[in-house]
Design an enzyme around this catalytic site. Structure first.
Site, short mmCIF file in Angstrom:
data_model
loop_
_atom_site.label_atom_id
_atom_site.label_comp_id
_atom_site.label_asym_id
_atom_site.label_seq_id
_atom_site.Cartn_x
_atom_site.Cartn_y
_atom_site.Cartn_z
CB CYS A 1 66.68 15.42 42.71
SG CYS A 1 68.48 15.49 42.82
CG HIS B 1 49.98 30.21 41.69
ND1 HIS B 1 49.31 31.41 41.88
CD2 HIS B 1 49.79 29.87 40.40
CE1 HIS B 1 48.78 31.78 40.73
NE2 HIS B 1 49.04 30.88 39.82
CG ASN C 1 38.33 42.74 45.52
OD1 ASN C 1 38.67 43.67 46.23
ND2 ASN C 1 39.19 42.04 44.79
N PRO C 2 36.67 44.22 48.25
CG PRO C 2 37.99 44.60 50.13
CD PRO C 2 37.84 43.71 48.96
CB CYS D 1 71.69 16.33 44.15
SG CYS D 1 70.90 17.94 44.20
N GLY E 1 38.69 37.90 46.66
CA GLY E 1 39.97 38.44 47.11
C GLY E 1 41.10 38.29 46.12
CB VAL F 1 51.99 29.92 48.08
CG1 VAL F 1 51.86 29.88 46.56
CG2 VAL F 1 52.53 31.28 48.53
CG ASP F 2 47.80 31.54 52.61
OD1 ASP F 2 47.34 32.69 52.42
OD2 ASP F 2 47.11 30.51 52.46
CD GLN G 1 44.74 33.91 41.73
OE1 GLN G 1 45.49 34.51 40.95
NE2 GLN G 1 43.65 34.48 42.23
C1 BV8 Z 1 52.46 31.27 32.81
C2 BV8 Z 1 53.31 32.35 43.50
C3 BV8 Z 1 53.21 30.34 30.78
C4 BV8 Z 1 54.55 33.14 43.79
C5 BV8 Z 1 52.22 33.65 41.80
C6 BV8 Z 1 55.52 37.39 30.39
C7 BV8 Z 1 56.28 36.23 30.52
C8 BV8 Z 1 55.73 35.06 31.02
C9 BV8 Z 1 54.43 35.04 31.46
C10 BV8 Z 1 53.71 36.20 31.38
C11 BV8 Z 1 54.21 37.37 30.84
N1 BV8 Z 1 53.22 38.32 30.86
C12 BV8 Z 1 52.11 37.79 31.43
C13 BV8 Z 1 52.39 36.53 31.73
C14 BV8 Z 1 51.56 35.61 32.37
C15 BV8 Z 1 51.84 35.73 33.85
C16 BV8 Z 1 50.96 36.82 34.39
O1 BV8 Z 1 49.76 36.61 34.45
N2 BV8 Z 1 51.56 37.98 34.73
C17 BV8 Z 1 50.76 39.08 35.24
C18 BV8 Z 1 51.62 39.94 36.18
C19 BV8 Z 1 50.24 39.89 34.04
N3 BV8 Z 1 51.53 34.44 34.42
C20 BV8 Z 1 52.49 33.54 34.60
O2 BV8 Z 1 53.67 33.76 34.45
C21 BV8 Z 1 51.98 32.17 34.98
N4 BV8 Z 1 52.59 31.20 34.13
O3 BV8 Z 1 51.82 32.10 32.20
O4 BV8 Z 1 53.18 30.30 32.21
C22 BV8 Z 1 54.06 29.20 30.39
C23 BV8 Z 1 53.49 28.13 29.74
C24 BV8 Z 1 54.29 27.09 29.34
C25 BV8 Z 1 55.67 27.12 29.63
C26 BV8 Z 1 56.22 28.20 30.32
C27 BV8 Z 1 55.43 29.26 30.71
C28 BV8 Z 1 52.37 31.86 36.41
C29 BV8 Z 1 51.72 32.85 37.33
C30 BV8 Z 1 51.96 32.42 38.78
C31 BV8 Z 1 52.86 33.40 39.47
N5 BV8 Z 1 52.92 33.05 40.88
N6 BV8 Z 1 52.26 33.26 43.07
C32 BV8 Z 1 54.63 33.48 45.24
O5 BV8 Z 1 53.59 33.61 45.92
O6 BV8 Z 1 55.78 33.65 45.71
S1 BV8 Z 1 51.19 34.89 41.37
C33 BV8 Z 1 50.62 35.75 42.72
O7 BV8 Z 1 50.05 36.98 42.29
C34 BV8 Z 1 49.44 35.11 43.40
O8 BV8 Z 1 49.62 33.74 43.53
C35 BV8 Z 1 48.26 35.47 42.55
O9 BV8 Z 1 48.07 34.53 41.52
C36 BV8 Z 1 48.73 36.71 41.86
C37 BV8 Z 1 47.81 37.88 42.11
O10 BV8 Z 1 47.67 38.02 43.44
P1 BV8 Z 1 46.21 38.11 44.13
O11 BV8 Z 1 46.03 36.83 44.81
O12 BV8 Z 1 45.16 38.54 43.20
O13 BV8 Z 1 46.56 39.22 45.16
P2 BV8 Z 1 46.67 40.79 44.90
O14 BV8 Z 1 47.50 41.35 46.01
O15 BV8 Z 1 47.03 41.07 43.49
O16 BV8 Z 1 45.16 41.24 45.09
C38 BV8 Z 1 44.54 41.03 46.34
C39 BV8 Z 1 43.07 41.37 46.13
O17 BV8 Z 1 42.38 41.13 47.35
C40 BV8 Z 1 42.83 42.82 45.76
O18 BV8 Z 1 41.90 42.88 44.70
C41 BV8 Z 1 42.21 43.42 47.04
O19 BV8 Z 1 41.27 44.43 46.74
C42 BV8 Z 1 41.53 42.22 47.61
N7 BV8 Z 1 41.35 42.24 49.07
C43 BV8 Z 1 42.13 42.85 50.00
N8 BV8 Z 1 41.61 42.59 51.24
C44 BV8 Z 1 40.50 41.81 51.06
C45 BV8 Z 1 40.34 41.58 49.68
N9 BV8 Z 1 39.33 40.85 49.17
C46 BV8 Z 1 38.45 40.32 50.05
N10 BV8 Z 1 38.54 40.49 51.38
C47 BV8 Z 1 39.55 41.21 51.92
N11 BV8 Z 1 39.63 41.39 53.25
#
Ligand code: BV8
Length: 254
Positions: free
Chosen positions: A140, A116, A223-224, A161, A197, A100-101, A98
Site C-alpha cells: 500500500c 534515512h 568529532n571527539p 490492508c 558526529g 532517525v530520532d 542520518q
Molecule cells: C544503499 C537507519 C544502494 C537504520 C541507517 C552491501 C550491500 C548493500 C549496500 C552496501 C553493501 N556494502 C556497503 C553498502 C552500502 C551501505 C553502507 O554504507 N554500509 C556500510 C556499513 C559500509 N549503505 C546502504 O546500504 C545504503 N543504501 O547503498 O543502497 C542501493 C541502490 C539502489 C537500489 C538498492 C540499493 C543505506 C544506508 C542507510 C542505512 N540506515 N540508519 C536505523 O537507524 O534503524 S545507517 C546508520 O548508521 C545511521 O543512520 C548512519 O547513517 C550510519 C552511521 O552511523 P553514525 O550516524 O555515523 O553513527 P556511529 O555510531 O557510526 O558514529 C557516531 C559518531 O559520533 C562517532 O564517530 C563518534 O565518535 C561520534 N560522537 C560520539 N559522541 C559525540 C560524537 N560526535 C560529536 N559529539 C559527541 N558528543
C-alpha cells in the site's frame, strides 16, 4: 586549524551545509550505532536494520525498534541541536541528517533533510502479519506517523490492508528516497560543509563531504575522535558537538 578558523569561515559562508550523525544526539541520551552503548542485546544494527532481517523475523526487528522508540521518546534536543536549529533560520544553513530520532525537527530546525527517515513514521511492508491474512496483495502507498509508545498492538499493522507495517526507515541495502538524495546532493553546492558526529562509514551519506570538497567547499569535521574523513577535511575539531557548537556560536556573536 582551530575553532577560530572555523568561526571565520562560518562568518564568510553564504551557503552552509551540516551533515549530522548519531554523535550529535549522544548528549541527549540516544545511543550511537558504534559506541559501546549502541548495541542491543547481542545484535549489531547492520544485522537488524535490513529487509532480510525483517522478512526473517519481523517481530524481533519490531522489538528493536520498540526499544529504541521507548528510549528516544524520552530524549530531548541538546545545545548542539539548538545551535543548528538557529543557524537553519538565521545563517542559510541546511541540515542533512542520518539520524532517525527526529531531534533536529524537535529543536525547530527548518528544512531538515532526513536521509534515512524517522523512528516515528511507518509504512506498509506488503507482507501479512505472521499467521494472519491480508485484505490485498502488493504494498500500500500509505505512510503514517505513530508516536504511541508502546504501539496499540505489536507488530503494528497497515491501516489499509491489515498487513504488517514496517518502520519508514532506510535499511542497509535499500535505496534512499530520490527526493532526499537530490536535496542532499544540491546541498553539497555550498561554501562550507561540516560533518558532525558521524563515523563517516555509511554511504551515500559519507560521500556527501567528498562531493562538497570536489565542488570547492571548505570542509570541516566535529568529532571527539578521528574518522576516515579526518584526513581529508580542511578543519578537524576534536570535541563534542554539544560543547563545540555553542562555543562556535558564541564566537560568531563577536
Ligand atoms: C544503499 C537507519 C544502494 C537504520 C541507517 C552491501 C550491500 C548493500 C549496500 C552496501 C553493501 N556494502 C556497503 C553498502 C552500502 C551501505 C553502507 O554504507 N554500509 C556500510 C556499513 C559500509 N549503505 C546502504 O546500504 C545504503 N543504501 O547503498 O543502497 C542501493 C541502490 C539502489 C537500489 C538498492 C540499493 C543505506 C544506508 C542507510 C542505512 N540506515 N540508519 C536505523 O537507524 O534503524 S545507517 C546508520 O548508521 C545511521 O543512520 C548512519 O547513517 C550510519 C552511521 O552511523 P553514525 O550516524 O555515523 O553513527 P556511529 O555510531 O557510526 O558514529 C557516531 C559518531 O559520533 C562517532 O564517530 C563518534 O565518535 C561520534 N560522537 C560520539 N559522541 C559525540 C560524537 N560526535 C560529536 N559529539 C559527541 N558528543
Amino acid at each position: 586549524m582551530s575553532l577560530e578558523d572555523l568561526a571565520a569561515h562560518l562568518r564568510r559562508a553564504s551557503r552552509l551545509t551540516v551533515l549530522t550523525g548519531a554523535g550529535i544526539s549522544a548528549a541527549s541520551g540516544v545511543p550511537t550505532f558504534r559506541g559501546a552503548e549502541g548495541l542491543w542485546r547481542q545484535y549489531r544494527p547492520e544485522d537488524l536494520a535490513t529487509p532480510a532481517a525483517f522478512h526473517r523475523d519481523p517481530i524481533l526487528v519490531w522489538e528493536w525498534y520498540a526499544w529504541r522508540r521507548a528510549l528516544v521518546g524520552k530524549c530531548r534536543p541538546n545545545p548542539g541541536h539548538d545551535v543548528l536549529a538557529r543557524w537553519s533560520r538565521e545563517r542559510r544553513c541546511t541540515v542533512v541528517t542520518q539520524n532517525v530520532d527526529d531531534l533536529h525537527h524537535q529543536a525547530g530546525t527548518e528544512g531538515v533533510i532526513r536521509l534515512h527517515g524517522s523512528l516515528w513514521e511507518l509504512r506498509c511492508a506488503g507482507l501479512p502479519v505472521p499467521g494472519r491474512t491480508r485484505r490485498r496483495t502488493g504494498v500500500c502507498d500509505d505512510e503514517w506517523r505513530d508516536d504511541r509508545v508502546p504501539f496499540a498492538e505489536t507488530p503494528p499493522r497497515c491501516p489499509q490492508c491489515g498487513g504488517l507495517a514496517r518502520p519508514a526507515i532506510v535499511w542497509f541495502g535499500e535505496a534512499l528516497r530520490d527526493s532526499d538524495l537530490r536535496a542532499a546532493t544540491a546541498a553539497t553546492r555550498c561554501d562550507l560543509f561540516i560533518a558532525i558526529g558521524t563515523s563517516a562509514i555509511v554511504h551515500p551519506a559519507a560521500g556527501l563531504l567528498h562531493d562538497a570538497k570536489r565542488q570547492g567547499a571548505v570542509t570541516a569535521e566535529i568529532n571527539p575522535v578521528p574518522t576516515p574523513a579526518s584526513g581529508i577535511v580542511d578543519i578537524a575539531i576534536h570535541g563534542a558537538a554539544e560543547d563545540v557548537l555553542p562555543r562556535l556560536d558564541l564566537l560568531l556573536s563577536f
